[in-house]
Design a protein around this motif. Structure first.
Motif, mmCIF file in Angstrom:
data_model
loop_
_atom_site.group_PDB
_atom_site.id
_atom_site.type_symbol
_atom_site.label_atom_id
_atom_site.label_comp_id
_atom_site.label_asym_id
_atom_site.label_seq_id
_atom_site.Cartn_x
_atom_site.Cartn_y
_atom_site.Cartn_z
ATOM 1 N N ARG A 36 -19.831 16.785 -58.414
ATOM 2 C CA ARG A 36 -18.939 17.794 -58.784
ATOM 3 C C ARG A 36 -17.925 17.509 -57.583
ATOM 4 O O ARG A 36 -17.883 16.540 -56.925
ATOM 5 C CB ARG A 36 -19.401 19.039 -58.676
ATOM 6 C CG ARG A 36 -20.435 19.203 -60.019
ATOM 7 C CD ARG A 36 -20.857 20.750 -59.949
ATOM 8 N NE ARG A 36 -19.711 21.638 -59.977
ATOM 9 C CZ ARG A 36 -19.712 22.695 -59.629
ATOM 10 N NH1 ARG A 36 -20.709 23.164 -58.846
ATOM 11 N NH2 ARG A 36 -18.757 23.437 -59.534
ATOM 12 N N LYS A 37 -17.096 18.266 -57.276
ATOM 13 C CA LYS A 37 -15.992 18.384 -56.224
ATOM 14 C C LYS A 37 -16.789 18.239 -55.009
ATOM 15 O O LYS A 37 -17.594 19.211 -54.603
ATOM 16 C CB LYS A 37 -15.168 19.614 -56.276
ATOM 17 C CG LYS A 37 -14.330 19.661 -57.686
ATOM 18 C CD LYS A 37 -13.611 20.928 -57.456
ATOM 19 C CE LYS A 37 -12.683 21.236 -58.861
ATOM 20 N NZ LYS A 37 -11.933 22.420 -58.967
ATOM 21 N N ALA A 38 -16.561 17.127 -54.230
ATOM 22 C CA ALA A 38 -17.274 16.932 -53.138
ATOM 23 C C ALA A 38 -16.374 17.592 -51.828
ATOM 24 O O ALA A 38 -15.388 17.902 -51.829
ATOM 25 C CB ALA A 38 -17.236 15.569 -52.650
ATOM 26 N N LEU A 39 -17.460 17.974 -50.888
ATOM 27 C CA LEU A 39 -16.935 18.573 -49.585
ATOM 28 C C LEU A 39 -16.895 17.485 -48.869
ATOM 29 O O LEU A 39 -17.470 16.288 -48.488
ATOM 30 C CB LEU A 39 -17.859 19.631 -49.179
ATOM 31 C CG LEU A 39 -17.839 20.705 -49.745
ATOM 32 C CD1 LEU A 39 -18.684 21.838 -49.337
ATOM 33 C CD2 LEU A 39 -16.479 21.603 -50.202
ATOM 34 N N GLY A 253 -23.419 29.950 -44.510
ATOM 35 C CA GLY A 253 -23.987 29.351 -45.803
ATOM 36 C C GLY A 253 -25.541 29.249 -45.205
ATOM 37 O O GLY A 253 -25.669 28.545 -44.314
ATOM 38 N N ASP A 254 -26.613 29.270 -46.340
ATOM 39 C CA ASP A 254 -27.960 28.792 -46.069
ATOM 40 C C ASP A 254 -28.063 27.419 -46.042
ATOM 41 O O ASP A 254 -29.375 27.009 -45.747
ATOM 42 C CB ASP A 254 -28.886 29.620 -46.871
ATOM 43 C CG ASP A 254 -29.011 29.211 -48.389
ATOM 44 O OD1 ASP A 254 -27.995 28.275 -48.816
ATOM 45 O OD2 ASP A 254 -29.609 29.773 -48.944
ATOM 46 N N HIS A 316 -21.578 23.804 -44.147
ATOM 47 C CA HIS A 316 -20.600 24.129 -42.933
ATOM 48 C C HIS A 316 -19.151 24.196 -43.473
ATOM 49 O O HIS A 316 -18.725 23.225 -43.230
ATOM 50 C CB HIS A 316 -20.864 23.447 -41.691
ATOM 51 C CG HIS A 316 -20.324 23.962 -40.598
ATOM 52 N ND1 HIS A 316 -21.117 25.326 -40.137
ATOM 53 C CD2 HIS A 316 -19.369 23.764 -39.747
ATOM 54 C CE1 HIS A 316 -20.328 25.436 -38.911
ATOM 55 N NE2 HIS A 316 -19.197 24.605 -38.641
ATOM 56 N N ALA A 317 -18.657 25.102 -44.375
ATOM 57 C CA ALA A 317 -17.570 25.111 -44.955
ATOM 58 C C ALA A 317 -16.939 26.438 -45.169
ATOM 59 O O ALA A 317 -17.963 27.238 -45.181
ATOM 60 C CB ALA A 317 -17.341 24.212 -46.314
ATOM 61 N N TRP A 318 -15.680 26.602 -45.157
ATOM 62 C CA TRP A 318 -15.056 28.004 -45.838
ATOM 63 C C TRP A 318 -15.384 28.174 -47.069
ATOM 64 O O TRP A 318 -15.186 27.293 -48.053
ATOM 65 C CB TRP A 318 -13.287 27.873 -45.552
ATOM 66 C CG TRP A 318 -12.846 29.206 -45.672
ATOM 67 C CD1 TRP A 318 -12.341 29.730 -46.894
ATOM 68 C CD2 TRP A 318 -12.874 30.096 -44.774
ATOM 69 N NE1 TRP A 318 -11.898 30.781 -46.582
ATOM 70 C CE2 TRP A 318 -11.964 31.313 -45.313
ATOM 71 C CE3 TRP A 318 -12.876 30.369 -43.368
ATOM 72 C CZ2 TRP A 318 -11.728 32.337 -44.563
ATOM 73 C CZ3 TRP A 318 -12.598 31.246 -42.663
ATOM 74 C CH2 TRP A 318 -11.937 32.580 -43.147
ATOM 75 N N SER A 319 -16.233 29.358 -47.315
ATOM 76 C CA SER A 319 -16.501 29.718 -48.536
ATOM 77 C C SER A 319 -15.601 29.892 -49.590
ATOM 78 O O SER A 319 -14.360 30.975 -49.167
ATOM 79 C CB SER A 319 -17.411 30.853 -48.636
ATOM 80 O OG SER A 319 -18.043 31.129 -49.666
ATOM 81 N N GLY A 320 -15.326 29.387 -50.826
ATOM 82 C CA GLY A 320 -14.322 29.833 -51.667
ATOM 83 C C GLY A 320 -12.949 29.222 -51.240
ATOM 84 O O GLY A 320 -11.936 29.572 -51.824
ATOM 85 N N TYR A 327 -13.834 20.876 -44.815
ATOM 86 C CA TYR A 327 -14.388 21.906 -44.326
ATOM 87 C C TYR A 327 -14.006 23.251 -45.422
ATOM 88 O O TYR A 327 -13.850 24.474 -44.921
ATOM 89 C CB TYR A 327 -13.986 22.411 -42.872
ATOM 90 C CG TYR A 327 -13.736 21.368 -42.042
ATOM 91 C CD1 TYR A 327 -14.806 20.345 -42.043
ATOM 92 C CD2 TYR A 327 -12.379 21.077 -41.271
ATOM 93 C CE1 TYR A 327 -14.419 19.216 -41.150
ATOM 94 C CE2 TYR A 327 -12.198 20.164 -40.444
ATOM 95 C CZ TYR A 327 -13.340 19.148 -40.374
ATOM 96 O OH TYR A 327 -12.925 18.218 -39.542
ATOM 97 N N SER A 328 -13.957 22.950 -46.658
ATOM 98 C CA SER A 328 -13.527 23.914 -47.562
ATOM 99 C C SER A 328 -14.459 23.682 -48.904
ATOM 100 O O SER A 328 -14.668 22.456 -49.298
ATOM 101 C CB SER A 328 -12.206 23.809 -47.816
ATOM 102 O OG SER A 328 -11.788 24.842 -48.820
#
Length: 351
Positions: A36-39, A253-254, A316-320, A327-328
């Protein structure tokens, strides 16, 4: 699924700062892309973590939101810091009217512009009519652009917090800011600095939000920052306290491999203890295909003063956040909406 970084074991965590830095830069390597969309690789929280990403050409942040993106410089005890202020379009202020201000602190390897683009907070500000201040860390103060939240022993952390507050005051002198309705939020190193600012100057903030950060007072130097990031050091609040702490929102994030999720609960408990708040029953929320979120609220006198949001599967990224940005994680839930809703509830008490 989010892309995660591989973290290799580190030896000699008590070595000098420069040797730790080199070890962690080698350790932070991007993982394989997911289907899926990768971070992007995780964001470093301290000056002891991953190297900064390559710079991109400057562009107007925050997607299609209109409004002004005003640059400035604020002097303070830690030296001058640049900033950008987002003002919503067509404010149409009445005589004497002022707007709330949200201070957004970026993480290591980021700029305020990067955080604005990933969080899309400006679009929310345009709709809800509030100002957003994005201070910038100087690379001469930290080579990786980290806020020095951990430098308590030499006073650098407190000096930077005072300088950021000076930026708030300068912006308030030049723009229609309601100083009784100011909140501060941040990601990673920015989240760690946000809770430190609120602990040092509780009377100046209505609310504080920490996304993937570390409790205040958990580190006193670069040598202790890694242990703090891994959740192995207890936080502490300034003594004597300068006033009652403002309400706190914690998002973490866990699946965070850079800053342990243990820091989220530790910060919530530290804050709640100072406010005499007790935790309610944990519940799980999920909307559609977004990451599930475990919610715990700490209440004092019937009011939620600490809200803990632990996001399942979030690295370790901004949720949503916006898709295809470092970092998103677009899988959500939307941290920007959570932060504004939390702050707005506190602002309403000031009207």
């Amino acid at each position: 699924m989010a892309r995660r970084s591989r973290l290799f074991s580190l030896s000699a965590l008590t070595r000098a700062y420069q040797r730790n830095l080199k070890a962690l830069v080698r350790a932070a390597r991007p993982a394989r892309p997911a289907r899926r969309k990768a971070l992007a690789p995780p964001l470093a929280v301290a000056p002891l973590a991953a190297a900064a990403p390559a710079r991109r050409p400057a562009r107007r942040p925050g997607g299609p939101a209109r409004g002004e993106w005003v640059a400035g410089v604020a002097p303070g005890p830690a030296g001058a810091r640049r900033y950008h202020l987002y003002t919503p379009p067509g404010m149409g202020l009445k005589a004497g009217e002022k707007l709330p201000l949200l201070v957004m602190l970026h993480g290591c390897g980021q700029t305020g512009r990067d955080l604005a683009a990933a969080s899309r907070m400006n679009r929310l500000a345009a709709r809800e009519r509030f100002l957003v201040l994005y201070p910038e860390q100087e690379r001469v103060a930290n080579a990786h652009g980290c806020w020095n939240w951990f430098e308590g022993r030499n006073g650098k952390a407190e000096a930077e917090a005072a300088t950021l507050l000076a930026a708030v005051d300068k912006v308030a002198r030049r723009h229609p800011v309601d100083l009784s309705r100011v909140a501060v939020a941040g990601l990673s190193a920015g989240g760690s600095m946000a809770v430190l600012m609120a602990a040092l100057y509780p009377q100046r903030f209505c609310a504080v939000a920490m996304h993937s950060g570390v409790p205040p007072g958990a580190a006193e130097s670069a040598a202790t920052a890694i242990a703090a990031m891994h959740g192995r050091r207890a936080g502490r609040l300034p003594e004597p306290p300068a006033g009652a702490l403002p309400p706190l929102l914690v998002v973490h994030g866990d699946a965070d491999g850079v800053v342990s999720v243990r820091n989220a609960l530790a910060t919530a408990q530290l804050w709640a203890g100072a406010l005499g708040a007790r935790p309610g029953a944990q519940r799980t929320l999920q909307r559609g295909q977004r990451h599930a979120m475990r919610v715990t609220e700490f209440k004092a006198r019937g009011r939620t003063v600490v809200a803990l949001r632990e996001v399942a599967g979030l690295a370790h990224a901004w949720s949503g956040g916006a898709a295809n940005l470092p970092y998103s994680d677009p899988a959500g839930p939307d941290a920007s909406a959570l932060i504004w809703a939390f702050a707005a509830r506190q602002f309403a008490r000031k009207i």
